[in-house]
Enzyme design. Structure first.
Site, mmCIF file in Angstrom:
data_model
loop_
_atom_site.group_PDB
_atom_site.id
_atom_site.type_symbol
_atom_site.label_atom_id
_atom_site.label_comp_id
_atom_site.label_asym_id
_atom_site.label_seq_id
_atom_site.Cartn_x
_atom_site.Cartn_y
_atom_site.Cartn_z
ATOM 1 N N GLY A 63 -5.282 0.824 8.568
ATOM 2 C CA GLY A 63 -4.112 0.199 9.159
ATOM 3 C C GLY A 63 -3.183 1.258 9.730
ATOM 4 O O GLY A 63 -3.608 2.372 10.047
ATOM 5 N N ALA A 123 -1.530 4.698 -1.853
ATOM 6 C CA ALA A 123 -1.476 3.254 -1.619
ATOM 7 C C ALA A 123 -0.734 2.558 -2.756
ATOM 8 O O ALA A 123 0.498 2.544 -2.792
ATOM 9 C CB ALA A 123 -2.893 2.708 -1.452
ATOM 10 N N ARG A 124 -1.468 1.987 -3.674
ATOM 11 C CA ARG A 124 -0.926 1.398 -4.891
ATOM 12 C C ARG A 124 -1.779 1.864 -6.053
ATOM 13 O O ARG A 124 -3.003 2.021 -5.924
ATOM 14 C CB ARG A 124 -0.923 -0.136 -4.812
ATOM 15 C CG ARG A 124 0.197 -0.702 -3.947
ATOM 16 C CD ARG A 124 1.555 -0.511 -4.611
ATOM 17 N NE ARG A 124 2.651 -1.099 -3.838
ATOM 18 C CZ ARG A 124 3.436 -0.416 -3.019
ATOM 19 N NH1 ARG A 124 3.219 0.872 -2.823
ATOM 20 N NH2 ARG A 124 4.426 -1.016 -2.388
ATOM 21 N N GLU A 161 2.523 2.269 -13.323
ATOM 22 C CA GLU A 161 3.742 2.976 -12.950
ATOM 23 C C GLU A 161 4.997 2.284 -13.516
ATOM 24 O O GLU A 161 5.087 1.056 -13.463
ATOM 25 C CB GLU A 161 3.800 2.991 -11.421
ATOM 26 C CG GLU A 161 4.803 3.913 -10.807
ATOM 27 C CD GLU A 161 4.614 4.002 -9.284
ATOM 28 O OE1 GLU A 161 5.643 3.996 -8.586
ATOM 29 O OE2 GLU A 161 3.471 4.071 -8.817
ATOM 30 N N HIS A 168 5.874 9.086 -6.792
ATOM 31 C CA HIS A 168 5.996 8.065 -5.739
ATOM 32 C C HIS A 168 6.999 8.517 -4.659
ATOM 33 O O HIS A 168 7.996 7.843 -4.391
ATOM 34 C CB HIS A 168 6.421 6.722 -6.336
ATOM 35 C CG HIS A 168 5.954 5.549 -5.518
ATOM 36 N ND1 HIS A 168 5.365 4.444 -6.060
ATOM 37 C CD2 HIS A 168 5.993 5.318 -4.178
ATOM 38 C CE1 HIS A 168 5.060 3.577 -5.110
ATOM 39 N NE2 HIS A 168 5.430 4.090 -3.954
#
Length: 317
Positions: free
Chosen positions: A156, A236-237, A266, A284
């Site tokens: 993306g 990403a996650r 997290e 992060h």
């Protein structure tokens, strides 16, 4: 109109929020919202600006009944912490902040790639410890990324920005996995499968959205397919990677290393992961610049302003 902003924001964003929305409440707590706070937000405010970790689940919407709130203007591009389907069923629109985060997140991916491949965090710890004995020809030998093969999982906006930096900045060969072929302004080959990608590349970068569809996408099988010198980068996650499987792969030195900006649970980071010297750990930082966080905040407020004006918010999800 009553607006709740779930975290402290940059000075510019807070000033605009107070000017445009006199009945704004800016939550001073930097921790995630509790269930009680989320239920109050839905009951007492017309719009809420939540962010990562504020778990507006189907259960929360079920408990909220018919909420006063009609907009969750998420601060962030990822919205896997919001059950968008349950929100819409309750009459609550959901928006996000796409585009604003692309370049900053891609920059951090490259930061992690270089830090992991060149063992930079390990070297910094050595210098800080006072035990560095000086340069020698075989000290902290890492992976030379220039000209290597990078695999992008998810092509993306952010995946393309990462790939573009890898190709034009480091002359890297680019492969990727995605749901469809991409029309790109640089050469890249779509891999037949994630396993095929893992087997082929020197660095694999995760750039897919979070959520049920991608949970543990990077599992023990994918990690086992990676080459022994290869590095895994995740911006990403956290839940996209099976953290226990990654820890095992790193402990057993089955891959070259990893660079992580996000974590499965997290902000909890397992002790076993923190003890490893072949992983770079960042808190992060993907969008952590003044300009980007302000742009994100303004984009969230643009969505709120459109909603308040009775027009369609520009970034509906």
């Amino acid at each position: 109109m009553k607006l709740l902003i779930a975290r402290p924001m940059t000075a510019a964003v807070e000033a605009r929020a107070r000017e445009e929305f006199p009945e704004v409440e800016i939550r001073g707590n930097t921790e995630v919202m509790s269930e009680a706070e989320m239920l109050r937000a839905l009951a007492e405010f017309d719009a809420v600006v939540p962010t990562l970790g504020d778990l507006f689940s189907a259960e929360i919407f079920a408990r909220a009944g018919q909420p006063r709130c009609k907009l969750l203007a998420n601060f962030g591009v990822g919205y896997n912490h919001i059950d968008a389907e349950a929100a819409r069923a309750a009459g609550v629109e959901v928006t996000n902040t796409p585009g604003a985060v692309t370049d900053a997140t891609a920059d951090v991916a490259l930061t992690l790639m270089l830090m992991s491949a060149r063992r930079a965090s390990e070297g910094e710890r050595l210098v800080r410890s006072g035990d560095w004995q000086g340069w020698h020809p075989t000290q902290l030998l890492g992976l030379h990324v220039t000209g290597k093969h990078v695999g992008i999982v998810g092509m993306g906006r952010i995946g393309q920005a990462i790939a573009r930096r890898c190709h034009f900045g480091f002359g890297m060969q680019v492969s990727y996995v995605a749901r469809s072929d991409k029309d790109l302004d640089f050469p890249a080959q779509r891999a037949d499968s994630l396993i095929a990608l893992a087997k082929a590349v020197d660095v694999m970068v995760i750039a897919v959205p979070g959520g049920a569809e991608t949970r543990h996408l990077i599992d023990a099988e994918v990690l086992a397919a990676m080459r022994p010198h290869a590095h895994l980068i995740n911006i990403a996650r956290g839940e996209v990677v099976d953290e226990a499987a990654l820890i095992a792969a790193l402990q057993e030195r089955r891959i070259g290393g990893a660079g992580l900006d996000v974590y499965e649970f997290e902000p909890a980071v397992p002790q076993a992961l923190r003890e490893l010297d072949n992983v770079t750990l960042l808190p992060h930082l993907g969008t952590a610049t003044e300009e980007v966080r302000s742009n994100m905040g303004h984009m969230a407020l643009d969505n709120v302003a459109a909603f308040a004006a009775g027009t369609v918010p520009p970034n509906r999800v």
